[in-house]
Write an enzyme that holds these catalytic residues in place. Sequence first.
Site, PDB file in Angstrom:
ATOM      1  N   PHE A   1     106.070  84.574  57.525  1.00  0.00           N
ATOM      2  CA  PHE A   1     106.594  83.641  58.515  1.00  0.00           C
ATOM      3  C   PHE A   1     105.874  82.301  58.368  1.00  0.00           C
ATOM      4  CE2 PHE A   1     107.037  87.882  60.184  1.00  0.00           C
ATOM      5  CZ  PHE A   1     108.277  87.898  60.802  1.00  0.00           C
TER       6      PHE A   1
ATOM      7  N   THR B   1     106.880  90.778  55.809  1.00  0.00           N
ATOM      8  CA  THR B   1     107.630  89.548  55.980  1.00  0.00           C
ATOM      9  C   THR B   1     106.637  88.406  56.133  1.00  0.00           C
ATOM     10  OG1 THR B   1     109.486  90.684  57.005  1.00  0.00           O
ATOM     11  CG2 THR B   1     109.342  88.332  57.392  1.00  0.00           C
TER      12      THR B   1
END
Lengths: 291, 363
Positions: B268, B266
């Site tokens: 960010f 992921t």
Amino acid sequence: MSLAAAREDRRRTVIDVNGVRLGGEFVVIAGPCSVESEDQTIRTAVAVKAAGAHMLRGGAFKPRTSPYAFQGLGLKGLKILDKARRETGLPVVTEVVDTRDVSWVGEYADVLQIGARNMQNFSLLREAGKSGRPILLKRGMHSTLEEWLNCAEYILAEGNGKVALCERGIRSFETFTRNTLDLSMIPAVHSQSHLPVFVDPSHGTGVLGLIEPMSLAAIAAGADGLEIEVHVDPPAALSDKDQQLTPGAFETLMKKAAALRAFMETLNSEDEVAGASPYGAAKDAFADWVD
Amino acid sequence: MIEAEQDSEDSQLMTLKDIREDIDRIDARILALLTERMERALLTRRLKEKVEDPGREAAVLGRVRRASRGVLGAEFSEDLYRRVLGEARALQARDPKTVGFHGEHGAYSEMAAWHWNAGTVGIPCREFSEIFDGVEGGLFDFGVVPVENSLGGLVGPVNEMLTETDLHVVGAVDMPVSHCLLALHGSDHREIRSVYSHPQALAQCRRFLARNHLDPVSFYDTAGAAKMIAQERAKGAAAVASRLAAGIYDLEVIKEDVQDAASNRTRFLVLAREAGEGPGNKCSAVFSTEDKAGALFRTLEIFARADINLTRIESVPKGPGDYAIFVDFEGAEREDRVKSAIEEAAAATREFRLLGCYEERKV
């Protein structure tokens, strides 16, 4: 019975377990009877790998004769086996004793073993079949070949073709040995079924001094592999302390096994030339791969 | 064996062990609440003139005295709270930077914030909008938000908010996400039936859950699910969350890496009111193009001609026929080719905005 029975064209099943080909090459599964600690398991795993073992065994769930004996570390044991696999790269074989554990053990181990005492636990066999994982099915200590193959049939009937058998001795009137290792089952299984057959000389004899000679005898009889108990410190073992080899003794056995196998290859190739090999060495030519 | 039998016969009577387990649970709750109290105290620092506020402290101590009853003596409560208030003052004086993140402590967003800057204090937020509002309003120094996942794609609501915000991107973290199955210590993993987590995390573990006959139950956050299991002492239930959450909520890791795909990452973004300092190695921009043939192509061509590697292109619908286009690209604003490409792109598009030039950290 049809799925476990020998095929007309004599094709034999080969099961690929992370690159180790059960039934396609000679495979030695070694490791402690029980996973007792991370240290004991990983040290044993490193030692058996160095000696040439292809897979690691180790029990996290132990079916013991007495309910008060060490029952295994359970989930913690599975996590230790997973760690040993990551450290050594050896695929892991471990026993499953409870239907509720089948999927969980499959999350940690590469091959699920169904022990002699559970050979005819039909709900466990069905669950093992549904898991789709490779299964090592031990022979029940009171079972005939036909009963044994019928148990394999339960797994195969669930659509799981990845079944290997393992002879581990049967009960007889003899008390000197723990069980009577029935090596006649090796050629018998090969004639009646397409499934690979292993031999467990540790449980099969229960006598330290008999493990090496019976391992060699199993090789001579054409076994697809061996399952042997090895412990870094057998006298300190929590289970089966009298039948676990030291890493040194296992290494000696592996050297003799390699020499004997080389000799057996020469015999088998003579057979092939003469067209006389019934269940000979050129297995790949007849292989039926199951991935 | 004999002892075990006696235990089960007297099942109605609380044993020393039962009571101590209750005490351990209560301690865990007290510590979680104290943490939350300190975080709130830290947030007040941005909203008051100076650290000391004797009037407020007297009011708190007075209420604490009045609320003390039964075995809890007023003297003791006041002593305890003097320590608490002292610690809160010390914390405010130290004034660490705060980062708003989505979820509860132990969320992947909080891990990302630490990877970006280990000295920050994470403040849990229930909604993404709380993070944007908190940073815009000066309550938090920074906000950290997930923008894209290698399996789940883009995080829709965050990208919509990014098109409208005036905040700057001051950092980015590209981090592997390893889900763990967590349950109470000592619980039998075979009894687990329900697994709570954020829907995206559950989707990433779909095959694992199916193999083990586990029912997925949606929850607002991964770490929030772990917290709930710990506080409710939920039997037969587990959470999918980070290893960090296991430590925070004292849960057992039943199985690591339960996601179906081997690689799960992921990305960010770290947001702030002011643009970041330092050269950076990555830039983000958002713009709209004319609704006509080749408009987007001609804009992207500017970057291609300048030999600038675009690492992300994403379109977020703003209305019928109207899209906000996100681009991330390698380079620093101070490089001439980057600077001129930005100027050229700004001229060729509508509402071009450089979100920021920043350092991207790959974990």
